[in-house]
Enzyme design. Sequence first.
Site, PDB file in Angstrom:
ATOM      1  N   ASP A  76       0.867  -1.162   0.000  1.00  0.00           N
ATOM      2  CA  ASP A  76       0.000   0.000   0.000  1.00  0.00           C
ATOM      3  C   ASP A  76       0.920   1.233   0.000  1.00  0.00           C
ATOM      4  O   ASP A  76       2.117   1.118   0.282  1.00  0.00           O
ATOM      5  CB  ASP A  76      -0.889  -0.056   1.249  1.00  0.00           C
ATOM      6  CG  ASP A  76      -1.746   1.178   1.407  1.00  0.00           C
ATOM      7  OD1 ASP A  76      -2.393   1.582   0.426  1.00  0.00           O
ATOM      8  OD2 ASP A  76      -1.766   1.745   2.518  1.00  0.00           O
ATOM      9  N   ASP A  94      -1.702  -0.872   5.863  1.00  0.00           N
ATOM     10  CA  ASP A  94      -1.994  -0.372   7.218  1.00  0.00           C
ATOM     11  C   ASP A  94      -3.491  -0.207   7.479  1.00  0.00           C
ATOM     12  O   ASP A  94      -3.881   0.461   8.437  1.00  0.00           O
ATOM     13  CB  ASP A  94      -1.280   0.969   7.456  1.00  0.00           C
ATOM     14  CG  ASP A  94      -1.872   2.092   6.612  1.00  0.00           C
ATOM     15  OD1 ASP A  94      -2.078   1.869   5.399  1.00  0.00           O
ATOM     16  OD2 ASP A  94      -2.131   3.185   7.155  1.00  0.00           O
ATOM     17  N   ASP A 131       0.015   5.167   1.066  1.00  0.00           N
ATOM     18  CA  ASP A 131      -0.138   6.058   2.221  1.00  0.00           C
ATOM     19  C   ASP A 131      -0.169   5.249   3.514  1.00  0.00           C
ATOM     20  O   ASP A 131      -0.997   4.340   3.659  1.00  0.00           O
ATOM     21  CB  ASP A 131      -1.446   6.853   2.126  1.00  0.00           C
ATOM     22  CG  ASP A 131      -1.506   7.748   0.905  1.00  0.00           C
ATOM     23  OD1 ASP A 131      -1.537   8.966   1.083  1.00  0.00           O
ATOM     24  OD2 ASP A 131      -1.541   7.227  -0.227  1.00  0.00           O
TER      25      ASP A 131
END
Length: 224
Positions: free
Chosen positions: A17, A176, A19
């Site tokens: 991922d 996250d 960000d």
Amino acid sequence: MANSHSPHIEYDAFLFDLDGTLLDTADDLGAALNAVLRAQQIDEVTSDVYRLAASNGAGALLAAGFKDKWPEQPQAELIQQLLDEYATNIAKHTTCFKGVESLLIALDQKKIKWGIMTNKPGFLTDPLVAAIPALKNASVVISGDTLAEAKPSPLPLLHCAKLMAVKPNRCLYIGDAQRDIQAGKAAGMHTATALWGYIPNNEEALSWKADFNWQSPIDGFNHI
């Protein structure tokens, strides 16, 4: 801390991922949010507020800023304002999280492919990735609007694996957010939670039941 039941596996590809996993983008997103709030004469918010929303898109950021006033706002218009502000200053404060560059260099040295799959739209993803030299060797960069579906759908991750010519079960996806772990599992990949990212809290992140829970990108060295 890897879950104790997880075997040591060496992967053919790592997927990340963006960000909250590779890049700490929160301060640029927060600056864009605060610019919109100022224009609407709403109190600005501090980093502890916008960091929690940073992985969840423009609407979540604005909801965190406007609080109970958000439902009555012209939402589409304000989302566009935030995106315009952000696009203008997309990498002013953004940096790789500590340990990310070391991990990516190690993957390159071992000739292990790595790529990026983010729900960020392509018009933001592409200039942001281009602005960060450490990301130049990504084999694939797939955005939230590359296909008709975004995470938690597995389709973008399966598309990454296909473009990289690796089997999904030989890929590790690191993110996250809960949708990252859901998408990775649905794609038949192994998953790792980036506990350094914009997670709600450790307890909730552990409840997603990823194969691994990494305290730092350096934990990735255990799998290369």
